[in-house]
Design a protein around this motif. Sequence first.
Motif, PDB file in Angstrom:
ATOM      1  N   ASN A  14      -7.320  72.449  -9.424  1.00 55.05           N
ATOM      2  CA  ASN A  14      -8.915  72.238  -9.069  1.00 55.05           C
ATOM      3  C   ASN A  14      -9.722  73.465  -9.821  1.00 55.05           C
ATOM      4  N   LEU A  22      -0.280  74.935   3.686  1.00 56.55           N
ATOM      5  CA  LEU A  22      -1.546  74.370   3.061  1.00 56.55           C
ATOM      6  C   LEU A  22      -2.308  73.778   4.382  1.00 56.55           C
ATOM      7  N   GLN A  23      -3.599  74.019   4.098  1.00 56.72           N
ATOM      8  CA  GLN A  23      -4.355  73.093   5.443  1.00 56.72           C
ATOM      9  C   GLN A  23      -5.658  72.193   4.250  1.00 56.72           C
ATOM     10  N   CYS A  24      -6.700  72.601   3.934  1.00 54.05           N
ATOM     11  CA  CYS A  24      -7.410  71.749   3.395  1.00 54.05           C
ATOM     12  C   CYS A  24      -6.795  71.187   1.851  1.00 54.05           C
ATOM     13  N   GLY A  25      -5.822  71.968   1.256  1.00 55.62           N
ATOM     14  CA  GLY A  25      -5.320  71.660   0.234  1.00 55.62           C
ATOM     15  C   GLY A  25      -5.936  71.851  -1.198  1.00 55.62           C
ATOM     16  N   TYR A  26      -6.991  72.628  -1.023  1.00 58.36           N
ATOM     17  CA  TYR A  26      -7.790  72.840  -2.318  1.00 58.36           C
ATOM     18  C   TYR A  26      -7.105  73.938  -3.005  1.00 58.36           C
ATOM     19  N   CYS A  27      -6.650  75.013  -2.576  1.00 59.29           N
ATOM     20  CA  CYS A  27      -5.982  75.879  -3.246  1.00 59.29           C
ATOM     21  C   CYS A  27      -4.634  75.816  -3.994  1.00 59.29           C
ATOM     22  N   THR A  28      -4.179  74.640  -3.116  1.00 53.14           N
ATOM     23  CA  THR A  28      -2.471  74.301  -3.076  1.00 53.14           C
ATOM     24  C   THR A  28      -1.783  74.208  -4.155  1.00 53.14           C
ATOM     25  N   PRO A  29      -2.576  73.217  -5.182  1.00 49.83           N
ATOM     26  CA  PRO A  29      -1.942  73.209  -6.764  1.00 49.83           C
ATOM     27  C   PRO A  29      -1.521  74.229  -7.480  1.00 49.83           C
ATOM     28  N   ALA A  73      -7.421  78.497  -8.350  1.00 48.50           N
ATOM     29  CA  ALA A  73      -7.226  77.251  -8.011  1.00 48.50           C
ATOM     30  C   ALA A  73      -6.808  76.524  -9.172  1.00 48.50           C
ATOM     31  N   CYS A  95      -7.093  81.658  -0.852  1.00 47.88           N
ATOM     32  CA  CYS A  95      -7.034  80.588  -0.117  1.00 47.88           C
ATOM     33  C   CYS A  95      -8.138  81.112   1.064  1.00 47.88           C
ATOM     34  N   ARG A  96      -8.868  80.092   1.502  1.00 49.58           N
ATOM     35  CA  ARG A  96      -9.783  80.179   2.660  1.00 49.58           C
ATOM     36  C   ARG A  96      -9.278  79.903   4.005  1.00 49.58           C
ATOM     37  N   CYS A  97      -8.304  78.879   3.919  1.00 51.13           N
ATOM     38  CA  CYS A  97      -7.795  78.373   5.485  1.00 51.13           C
ATOM     39  C   CYS A  97      -6.435  78.728   5.764  1.00 51.13           C
ATOM     40  N   THR A  98      -5.622  79.489   5.213  1.00 48.12           N
ATOM     41  CA  THR A  98      -4.237  79.369   5.602  1.00 48.12           C
ATOM     42  C   THR A  98      -3.899  81.180   6.050  1.00 48.12           C
ATOM     43  N   ALA A 136      -5.250  66.988  -9.972  1.00 49.29           N
ATOM     44  CA  ALA A 136      -4.714  67.801  -8.565  1.00 49.29           C
ATOM     45  C   ALA A 136      -5.175  69.369  -8.954  1.00 49.29           C
TER      46      ALA A 136
END
Lengths: 152, 762
Positions: A36, A96-103, A46, A133-136, A34
Amino acid sequence: MNVNIVVNGINTKGDIEPRMLLVNYVREHLGLTATNIGCDTSSCGACTIHLDGESVKSCTILAVQADGGNVTTVEGLAIDGVMHPMQESFMQNHGLQCGYCTPGMVMAAISILKENPNPTEQEVRAGLEGNLCRCTGYHNIVHSVLACAGKN
Amino acid sequence: MGGSILGNRVLRKEDPKFLTEGGKYVDDLLDEPLLANALHVTYARSTVAHGKINSIDVSEASQMDGIVAIFTGADLDLQQVPSAFNPMATRTLLATDKVRYVGEPVVAIVSETRSQGEDALDAIIIDYDVLPALIDLEKAMASDLHLYEACGSNVVFDTMVLGLPDNTGEAYFADCEVVVKGRFMNQRVAPCPLEVRGAAASWGENGRLTQWLSTQHAQGAVAPIAAANGVEEALIHVKTPDVGGGFGAKIGAYPEELLLGPIAKRVGKPVRWRETRSESMVALGHGRAQLQYVTIGGNRSGKVTHYQLWAIQDSGAWVDMGTILAPFMTRPMSSGVYDIPNIECRTTSVVTNTTPIVAYRGAGRPEATAAIERAMDMFAAKIGMDPAEVRRINLIPKFLEPHTTVVGQTYDVGDYETSLNKALEVSDYAGWREKQKAARARGDVKQLGIGVSIYVEITGGVGNGEAAKVEILDNGHALIYTGTSPHGQGHATAWAMLASEQTGIPMEKIDLVWGDTDLVPVGTGTMGSRSLQQGGNAVFAVSAELVNKAKAVAARLLEANEADIVLDKDSAAFHVAGTPALTKTWSELAQAEKSVGGALSHSDVIGVTGATFPFGAHVAIVEVDTETGKVTHLRHFACDDAGRVLNPLLLEGQIHGGVAQGTAQALLEEVVYDTDGNPTTSNLMDYAFISAAELPSIDVIHMETPTPLNLLGAKGIGESGTIGSTPAVQSAVIDAVSHLGVDHIDMPTTPQRVWEAIVAAN
Ligand code: FES
Ligand code: FES
């Protein structure tokens, strides 16, 4: 080199290369993927985990430096299948969107509230500066943290 | 009967996994059996921007610990591959004769562990005859030194070659009372998905290649992968794990990915590859990079009558998708939301010794919008009129039938004035103008700036429809197969809402399959804000057809007429009209079909005719410290009309993310090269990736003008936020210092640039 590290409440050990980073110990040695890796300059967050209760970028620490330490990753937050309030808040607020930064984001967010249980929006934003984060657009992340603090 | 789920703020199905165990990205496939004992590939990249390769010496590196093999392009017998957009430009997937940008892959190292491959990089010696680096677009245009000799020029695409006329210059504006000119650099930025590129490849005993790819379009990767391996497409199986963002930069398959199959074949083992961020910053495609010469003319009462744009697109060092965005996206949208009777727009695409330009969130439309919006501001300033007012005077009036602009682009529906009114009202535009006036009168160090932009863009222009399949399992759960490719957009939730609406099956019993070319052979992926209006539309239509099929099965089992069968969506069961006690559930129907050797499923490609044209208005409020040039983005108001909204939660998320990327371009981010072509922003310390501390909360203003072009009335929302916010924020910064005599500042409006502009104006 031999290390003993408690990860998510479980004793883990490994005979590892001295140059192995803590993030690689967690990801590759333990298979806890999880957490990253988003950069090679300690810039993105990340890889944020908790080491002895403090949030750290696990790409900046050697696994041997964590020997004898106590690590929590996002996989270790839920108790008996019930998400930590911060995880729940991210879910409720579309943090969260893509989830990559999320953890990493969730781990950083928990630390922010631990140090300052009642932050302003600006304090949350400043506290998250090292987590990209690049998405949110951060909007819902910031509001997830504020909601978890009982604000919003 | 419960109400419709459509339009509701439904939380995401995918979130618990991401929040508790994390996504399964390509680098997380540690227990994938087909990748057991996989070797690692590391690429040695060009360190010069332009040069002839004299020799490559890998002898020392080959002797190092854990090095299994090292391949040059010659070792792999790589052939020239032509560009899809200009076949005269050709290259090999590893540079063999010439390198054209810093970061171009030259040598592939195969090692037992990743760090062994990284260690070997330093021992690879590539000797170059360094050539002059062509970095400046206009110098590259004029240069006799050509990146691709066969092209005979560094201009690799021009609208004049399409038979479109050249711009006519100043004569065009002879009848105008007021003429304003500008030269705007819509700067090069890095897409920066938080997950960099990664891939893995494994040959099976059956002679098939399985390739995992962090991509926005698995189906599109099949043909280039097959070609790179010299096999038929049927032998290629592409699988998409979770993808940590794409933003356009992960649409096409890159050389580093295409080479994994041939390398795995040579070494007889599966291979993995994941770039570092520093590699990604120079080798993942960049976005924007368009130089614009703009002239706008009209009369003193505010009517714009003439507009001329010459867009010079930097293609970077390969004729990639970026090349065609200027002619096919910027040009058609050059009129923006305005009714301008005379427009000329030429575009010219030029190769330079820089990272290739690809699609990046908005892809050609942000550039068109930035040009016309900046021109409108300059025109307003010149005649001393409020910029919102000048815009209002020139707007295309509301239309609910197709409208064609003078550049020949037809828009579906539009109500630009309402979006402007909403944005001005909710933001309290008039109030901010008052505050600005007061701050100016006081001569405050910190001055307010207010920026307005109105935009219209093209979405769903890629593909003519999309494939969907819905299958009912024995337990009554549904599986949706989609040709779109989510990487943050929430299709698992959105498509489940659509299927649930039709079938009555609760969302938690509906799962999504995508990005696996064996399971979903037909698909156009996720790009150009197409997913809902094409992919979602297909799921909606196919689900409705599946209900009809299920009715036929129920009729057979219940010994009734098909026409008399009704679906009670609340209980997700079928019965004969008038006898609701006797039911057949989805599960029973699926089992019944299975027992006769069939399956309860429906699959189709649902066509959609034409793109849609979302629009909106943004208002940005900034504060500029006139002593330091520092900009603070105080408030952002976004009114984006994407037609009928399926899930406001997802819509807002897209707008927030878009606004952040637009603001990033307006204020902070720029990829920079020195004159020798060395990138100086090649990691996340040097590149000004926007953070939470540099953004405000975003005020989203809802507006819905449905399109007639699909069943859902939906238009795209993925890119609108970026397109609307970029010019609004740039304009706000300039507005904050306009009273000091500043009339333009190129993006990014960094403190240094703002400060320099103030000093220059004094
Ligand atoms: S991986 Fe980016 S900070 Fe650790
Ligand atoms: S959700 Fe994609 S990077 Fe944060």
